[in-house]
Design a protein around this motif. Structure first.
Motif, short mmCIF file in Angstrom:
data_model
loop_
_atom_site.label_atom_id
_atom_site.label_comp_id
_atom_site.label_asym_id
_atom_site.label_seq_id
_atom_site.Cartn_x
_atom_site.Cartn_y
_atom_site.Cartn_z
N ASN A 40 21.44 -39.35 20.55
CA ASN A 40 22.07 -38.51 19.53
C ASN A 40 22.43 -37.14 20.08
O ASN A 40 23.50 -36.59 19.76
CB ASN A 40 21.16 -38.40 18.31
N ILE A 41 21.56 -36.58 20.91
CA ILE A 41 21.86 -35.29 21.54
C ILE A 41 23.09 -35.42 22.43
O ILE A 41 24.00 -34.59 22.40
CB ILE A 41 20.64 -34.77 22.34
N VAL A 82 21.75 -34.28 30.21
CA VAL A 82 22.21 -32.96 29.77
C VAL A 82 22.86 -32.22 30.94
O VAL A 82 23.97 -31.69 30.82
CB VAL A 82 21.04 -32.13 29.19
N GLU A 83 22.19 -32.20 32.07
CA GLU A 83 22.72 -31.50 33.24
C GLU A 83 24.09 -32.04 33.63
O GLU A 83 24.99 -31.27 34.00
CB GLU A 83 21.74 -31.62 34.42
N GLN A 84 24.28 -33.36 33.52
CA GLN A 84 25.56 -33.97 33.88
C GLN A 84 26.69 -33.56 32.94
O GLN A 84 27.86 -33.68 33.29
CB GLN A 84 25.42 -35.49 33.90
N ARG A 85 26.35 -33.07 31.76
CA ARG A 85 27.37 -32.67 30.79
C ARG A 85 27.70 -31.17 30.86
O ARG A 85 28.70 -30.74 30.29
CB ARG A 85 26.92 -33.05 29.38
N ILE A 122 25.61 -22.56 13.34
CA ILE A 122 24.96 -23.14 14.50
C ILE A 122 24.34 -24.48 14.14
O ILE A 122 23.85 -24.68 13.02
CB ILE A 122 23.89 -22.20 15.11
N VAL A 123 24.39 -25.40 15.10
CA VAL A 123 23.76 -26.71 14.97
C VAL A 123 22.65 -26.75 16.02
O VAL A 123 22.91 -26.56 17.21
CB VAL A 123 24.78 -27.84 15.20
N VAL A 124 21.42 -26.96 15.56
CA VAL A 124 20.26 -26.88 16.45
C VAL A 124 19.66 -28.27 16.66
O VAL A 124 19.24 -28.92 15.70
CB VAL A 124 19.19 -25.93 15.88
N ALA A 125 19.63 -28.72 17.92
CA ALA A 125 19.09 -30.02 18.28
C ALA A 125 18.18 -29.86 19.50
O ALA A 125 18.21 -28.83 20.16
CB ALA A 125 20.23 -30.99 18.59
N VAL A 149 20.58 -28.70 11.07
CA VAL A 149 19.66 -29.39 11.97
C VAL A 149 19.82 -30.90 11.81
O VAL A 149 19.43 -31.46 10.78
CB VAL A 149 18.19 -28.98 11.70
N PRO A 150 20.41 -31.56 12.81
CA PRO A 150 20.45 -33.02 12.81
C PRO A 150 19.09 -33.53 13.29
O PRO A 150 18.85 -33.65 14.49
CB PRO A 150 21.57 -33.35 13.80
N VAL A 151 18.20 -33.78 12.36
CA VAL A 151 16.80 -34.03 12.71
C VAL A 151 16.62 -35.27 13.58
O VAL A 151 15.65 -35.36 14.34
CB VAL A 151 15.92 -34.06 11.43
N ASP A 152 17.57 -36.21 13.52
CA ASP A 152 17.46 -37.39 14.38
C ASP A 152 17.98 -37.12 15.79
O ASP A 152 17.97 -38.01 16.64
CB ASP A 152 18.14 -38.60 13.75
N ALA A 153 18.39 -35.89 16.07
CA ALA A 153 18.73 -35.46 17.42
C ALA A 153 17.65 -34.51 17.93
O ALA A 153 17.90 -33.56 18.66
CB ALA A 153 20.10 -34.79 17.45
#
Length: 196
Positions: A40-41, A82-85, A122-125, A149-153
């Motif tokens: 999801n992240i 994450v680093e690859q993005r 802001i969207v916090v994940a 907050v997308p809690v599933d992320a």
């Protein structure tokens, strides 16, 4: 939990990706929840970058000598997906480091960066749901940002209270979602409500 999915994402809404670091895979941590968090992240990062929206990558540089997240070791690194993005989007990007729970207390200063770009949403994940995600979302709400907050992320770990009673990661995540919603700190939504 019945979650409101009627969300309007602003053109310059900033995605804040909290502490998605290799150290969280260390065996020292208790059981975690939400095995879908990383997917999801990744989907959120991809969506934000494709839309040219700002993305903030946050890294926790733990000052504790026994922490898997302390600087100078592999656990401090962002997880590979994450680093690859990083650097792949057309929108603004920031790498922020911190030593406490809130991304608003880090380097460079998140509030100054957001305000200079006139970002109000802001969207916090990221990791952990009930620590750094929660603290950043609460501070964002207190500072007047529209926080989502997308809690599933997010994910967290089982934890024991002062009396030794253990709450599961799922219980802690649900309590965090309830607190953020009931306290008016943030809109709590599923990741799917923010994609597309």
């Amino acid at each position: 939990m019945d979650i409101d999915t009627s969300i309007e994402i602003t053109e310059n809404s900033a995605l804040i990706v909290i502490d998605v670091q290799k150290g969280w895979h260390a065996p020292v941590f208790p059981p975690r929840n939400n095995p879908a968090a990383e997917d999801n992240i990744a989907a959120l990062i991809d969506s934000w970058q494709a839309a040219g929206r700002p993305v903030v990558f946050v890294r926790h540089d733990s000052p504790k000598p026994d922490s898997p997240l302390r600087p100078g070791q592999e656990g401090n690194d962002l997880q590979d997906f994450v680093e690859q993005r990083r650097g792949k989007g057309t929108g603004p990007e920031l790498l922020l480091t911190k030593t406490v729970n809130s991304a608003f207390i880090g380097t460079p200063d998140l509030r100054s960066w957001l305000d200079a770009a006139e970002i109000r949403q802001i969207v916090v994940a990221g990791i952990m749901t009930n620590w750094c995600v929660d603290t950043t979302a609460r501070m964002g709400g207190n500072l007047g940002y529209d926080v989502i907050v997308p809690v599933d992320a997010t994910h967290t770990f089982d934890a024991a209270g002062p009396d030794g009673q253990v709450l599961s990661a799922d219980e802690l995540a649900q309590a965090t979602a309830v607190n953020l919603h009931a306290g008016g700190f943030a809109k709590v939504v599923p990741t799917a409500a923010l994609l597309g």
